[in-house]
Design an enzyme around this catalytic site. Sequence first.
Site, mmCIF file in Angstrom:
data_model
loop_
_atom_site.group_PDB
_atom_site.id
_atom_site.type_symbol
_atom_site.label_atom_id
_atom_site.label_comp_id
_atom_site.label_asym_id
_atom_site.label_seq_id
_atom_site.Cartn_x
_atom_site.Cartn_y
_atom_site.Cartn_z
ATOM 1 N N PRO A 1 0.844 -1.207 0.000
ATOM 2 C CA PRO A 1 0.000 0.000 0.000
ATOM 3 C C PRO A 1 0.871 1.246 0.000
ATOM 4 O O PRO A 1 1.844 1.331 0.745
ATOM 5 C CB PRO A 1 -0.792 -0.138 1.315
ATOM 6 N N CYS A 2 0.506 2.220 -0.836
ATOM 7 C CA CYS A 2 1.457 3.296 -1.129
ATOM 8 C C CYS A 2 0.939 4.692 -0.831
ATOM 9 O O CYS A 2 1.556 5.676 -1.223
ATOM 10 C CB CYS A 2 1.872 3.215 -2.598
ATOM 11 N N GLN A 3 -0.187 4.837 -0.124
ATOM 12 C CA GLN A 3 -0.734 6.178 0.087
ATOM 13 C C GLN A 3 0.216 7.099 0.845
ATOM 14 O O GLN A 3 0.211 8.308 0.665
ATOM 15 C CB GLN A 3 -2.068 6.094 0.849
#
Length: 396
Positions: free
Chosen positions: A105-107
Amino acid sequence: MNQPLTTTRLEDLPVLSFFTGGGFLDMGFEKAGYSIEWTNEMNLGFVKFYEHGMTEWRRDRGIAQPEAKIKAPIRLGDLGGSAAVLKHAFPNGTPKLFGMIGGPPCQDFSIAGLRAGFDGTRGSVTHDYCRHIIEMRPAFFVMENVTGLLQKNHRASFEKLRESLGLDYLTDYAKLNSLDYAVPQSRERLFLIGLRRDLVTKALTDDQKKTVPTESWAGWSTEQDLMHRGARKRCKWPTVELPDVLPNVPTCKTILALSVNDCLVASEEEATIANATDRFNLRSKKAISTPEGMVGNRCFKRLHRYRFSPTACYGNNEVHLHPWLPQRLSVREVLRIQGVDESYVLPPGQPLGTKFKMIGNGVPVPMAFGVARTVARLAAEYCGFEINASALLDLV
């Protein structure tokens, strides 16, 4: 500890897929001949979509397998340490060679997100994934993430991460654009790949070892679409249309091939195409009056029929407006923009927001296929792996 082999068939290596989502990265690797043996996804909505969509997709390809299942439908951290993950993935014993792919996950690294970086909750998951790579020692790994990792405030941390992986792996990274893989979408993603150093040194002669580069050695563009690579800057794309003006059909074949026009579902075909009527209702007068091609505004972005899409979705999973109709794009149309085959079908009766979030999070399938081919070529060149050439040439 895994013992290296001098040669093996890449298609025989089991691949572990982390943060699987809807399986778009998996699809690209399976098209290139890899075997996805274990999957991990914590979002239970995504789990349902993966199991339904991948089952239909594999059956359409004539692959005789049981129904697709997410093997570990829980948070990665809840699986325990690397030894526990290996035991869960390989209950009958860890094979000598296997691969790992995943997009943490890259937020926390995205431009639109909080940009908390490696100190954020999702940033720490990236650390966890890299730690598992180091401790589990796959023959190769792939990590996909947003290009925000290369920005000034995250770059030092990314380089430290790569340095720690570089002790045991020959690594390379690149900022890739899906448009260069013939996807009708200009979306940049960061890919970091690695080959285990002991496999590299085992396969090469002493003279060959002297010529192994340490930087920019992967040759990523080799697997990009030669006809369309660099089209964003090379072609003269249409912009915003005047109200009630019908755009001219471009004479440039590249523009036609990379525009969203072929992704749109005709109204008379909606009833016979899966997920073609799955869309959010549109009630805003402002949205209806937005001209075709206006994608620079913050919301209510309307695509141009003869231009690529900026992304699959944007913001908080907001969906682009149809080029000329007073509606947003449907699930099927956004899936097409992601390069997903028609046989991949999402089940009815599930939240639309979850569907679009999953689709927007995914790696465009042709892009995933291209990266898979890059890894295969490098594994053959540097590690002596045998590859299925016909699978690498299969662009279907």
